[in-house]
Design a protein around this motif. Structure first.
Motif: not given
Length: 646
Positions: A106-108, A112-116, A118-122
């Motif tokens: 759900n988090e993935i 929100d790539h605009l406000t968060q 890329q490191t956190k996404y990775d």
């Protein structure tokens, strides 16, 4: 790697020793059978190993991270959960992982790539990948199928899964306790009499499951067939310690006999030596010319560490069954019989043609009516339809598995004497003594006897009646292994006819000349022992499958609730391969022992200085090593085939 060590452990009761000098090692993937007489302390030792009791002396060391699963005798599962919900609790960690996986998904998905960053996404992706990998490695996608497979193996099906455990019988709770332990996959699984409450089909399934169990096994059981299939080493517990045998139960029996013979030879050799020395001293001590030599011999005698005469130090029953008169050739005929209760048939039609001196075993699943059939033959429960008849001069003796043929308030002596009032008391006491009832034991009241004592008393009554047709309903249930072996020998030497029900496959193999299988569709006769019966069943299944292929018909050999299993053909091939691999391993163990023995002999001075003897041993060694090489090649080939089923 060693998981557990028992070192010089003792159990004392005041000044009395139950056992001492007990040593036992459990390695990874060990398959250990713990055997010994009833009352020697096997269950006590197990409780020490699992930490329920402490040894009086010695120590038990365990691998720090090891997990142990333990099933005590007839220890059922107590829970307010349903069957399936209770099994799910084993996989609580997987359930938590599954929940965490969904949270990460759900988090993935909502990231929100605009406000968060890329490191956190990775980091989220990396955590999810690691979690899904761990989940898959722990069988996260298959554990529910695994639960169903194990429950089906113990005869619990989808319609049973919602049943509350507290409403089940004691036997069902015991089976569920074992099912839950199997699902837990502990490093060491300790089972105390796990075959209680299991019919032959369930036992066969359990054997197959345990053979591929990933952890170590330590098992107490009176089921010798089960021990033969599962164990790879045997520890025999006695009051004076443990003896270790590298092999299955059959190897243990053979090796124990060899060791006893060796000890007896050593004892007899020493006795001869002592006798010669004593004789020399007696003849020469008073003669002046030989006194010094006699004194020297006397000192030799004093220094000898005298061996005790080999014995197991335990009594065992010794008895025989004899028929007072011979029956006619036809002993029992049953024609088109349907059995059941309240006019509701359980099984039929059943046909039996039992002839003099035959020994017929009756097998079939629990609840199919095997005991009902015997009671119908004995006119205790009426047949629903069909007929039966006994032949000429047939005298029938009956052993009831519930031991109801005994009188609870009588003494042991009167239980037998009241049936034979004209027999002198000394003769009654004599036969009771042969069944291990001696001295004040004969004054015990029947309802105070243990199950094993009641079983021996009922066998005493049967032996004293001298009937020519004996009917047994589960005669080995309450007997220890030694008593079972005595019963087997008594039946093999019996000059009458036997019809018996048993779940003890080793006992059936030893005694039966034919096997009658009872099912809801009636009876099927197999003219051989238990192994012959199993092989014939497999042949019949193969033949039926071949016929189905040829005709193009699709016939289901198992109800849908068993669809989780391998096909019967695969099971048959796997079972056959496992038997062959086990047989090769047993042969290799014996040949390796023989190889070592020959090599030891070749190092003896009297051998290597004797050219002829040395040459003979060299030839014998080469033949043995050639056999080992051939068997190792065969073992490797069959083991590779067996890997296809894992």
């Amino acid at each position: 790697m060693i998981l557990l060590q028992v070192q010089n452990v003792e159990r004392l009761f005041g000044s009395d020793v139950l056992f001492e000098r007990v040593n036992l090692d459990v390695q990874e993937n060990s398959r250990i059978a713990l055997v010994g007489r009833n009352g020697v302390g096997k269950s006590t030792l197990i409780k020490m190993i699992v930490g329920l009791q402490s040894p009086d002396n010695g120590q038990i060391t365990k691998n720090k991270n090891m997990t142990i699963g333990y099933l005590a005798q007839d220890n059922g599962l107590n829970s307010s959960n349903s069957i399936y919900a209770e099994m799910l609790t084993v996989f609580n960690d997987l359930k938590k992982m599954e929940i965490k996986m969904h949270e990460l998904e759900n988090e993935i998905a909502t990231f929100d790539h605009l406000t968060q960053s890329q490191t956190k996404y990775d980091t989220l992706l990396s955590s999810y990948d690691q979690l899904t990998h761990n989940f898959k490695e722990a069988n996260g996608y298959g554990y529910e199928s695994e639960i169903r497979a194990v429950l089906h193996g113990f005869r619990f099906y989808e319609e049973d899964f919602s049943t509350i455990i507290g409403t089940l019988s004691g036997g069902q709770k015991t089976r569920l306790a074992l099912a839950k332990l199997l699902l837990e996959k502990n490093d060491l699984l300790i089972l105390d009499e796990p075959t209680n409450h299991l019919d032959i089909e369930t036992l066969s399934w359990l054997e197959g499951y345990l053979q591929s169990y990933s952890g170590a096994l330590l098992i107490i059981s009176h089921d010798r067939y089960f021990l033969d299939k599962i164990s790879k080493e045997v520890y025999e517990l006695t009051s004076s310690g443990t003896d270790h045998y590298q092999g299955n139960y059959s190897f243990y029996i053979q090796e124990k006999a060899k060791r006893f013979q060796q000890k007896m030879k050593q004892y007899e050799k020493q006795q001869e030596e002592i006798e010669k020395l004593e004789d020399f001293v007696a003849r020469n001590i008073v003669r002046a010319s030989t006194t010094k030599r006699a004194q020297s011999r006397r000192k030799q005698l004093e220094k000898i560490n005298r061996l005790e005469r080999p014995t197991d130090g335990q009594q065992e029953p010794h008895f025989q069954f004899t028929a007072e008169r011979q029956s006619g050739n036809i002993v029992l005929s049953v024609a088109n019989a349907f059995i059941g209760h309240d006019d509701k048939p359980i099984s039929g039609p059943i046909n039996i043609d039992l002839r003099k001196h035959q020994m017929m075993a009756i097998v079939g699943s629990n609840g199919i009516g095997k005991s009902t059939l015997l009671k119908s033959i004995l006119n205790k429960i009426p047949l629903i339809s069909g007929e039966y008849s006994f032949g000429t001069n047939v005298d029938t003796g009956y052993y009831d598995q519930e031991l109801k043929n005994l009188h609870a308030n009588k003494t042991v002596l009167n239980e037998l004497w009241d049936d034979h009032p004209t027999t002198p008391e000394k003769d009654i006491r004599s036969i009771l003594g042969s069944f291990l009832f001696s001295g004040d034991d004969v004054k015990k009241v029947v309802h105070n006897l243990s199950g094993g004592e009641k079983a021996r008393l009922l066998l005493t009554k049967l032996a004293f009646n001298h009937d020519n047709f004996l009917i047994f309903d589960e005669p080995t249930n309450h007997l220890d292994i030694d008593s079972k072996e005595v019963l087997e020998e008594a039946l093999l030497n019996y000059n009458g006819t036997v019809l018996f029900i048993s779940h003890d496959r080793y006992f059936i193999n030893k005694v039966a000349t034919s096997v009658l299988e009872i099912s809801k569709n009636g009876s099927q006769l197999y003219l051989g022992d238990y192994d012959y019966y199993v092989d014939k069943k497999e042949e019949q299944l193969l033949l039926a499958q071949e016929e189905n292929k040829q005709t193009g018909e699709i016939v289901s050999k198992q109800p849908e609730k068993n669809s989780y299993q391998l096909t019967k053909e695969q099971q048959r091939q796997e079972r056959k391969l496992r038997r062959e691999v086990e047989d090769i391993e047993n042969q290799l163990e014996q040949l390796n022992a023989k190889e070592e023995e020959i090599q030891n002999q070749m190092t003896l001075p009297e051998v290597y200085s004797n050219l002829q003897k040395s040459t003979e041993l060299q030839e014998s060694l080469k033949k043995t090593q050639d056999k080992i090489s051939d068997l190792e090649d065969s073992w490797e080939e069959k083991s590779m085939e067996l890997e296809k089923f894992d």
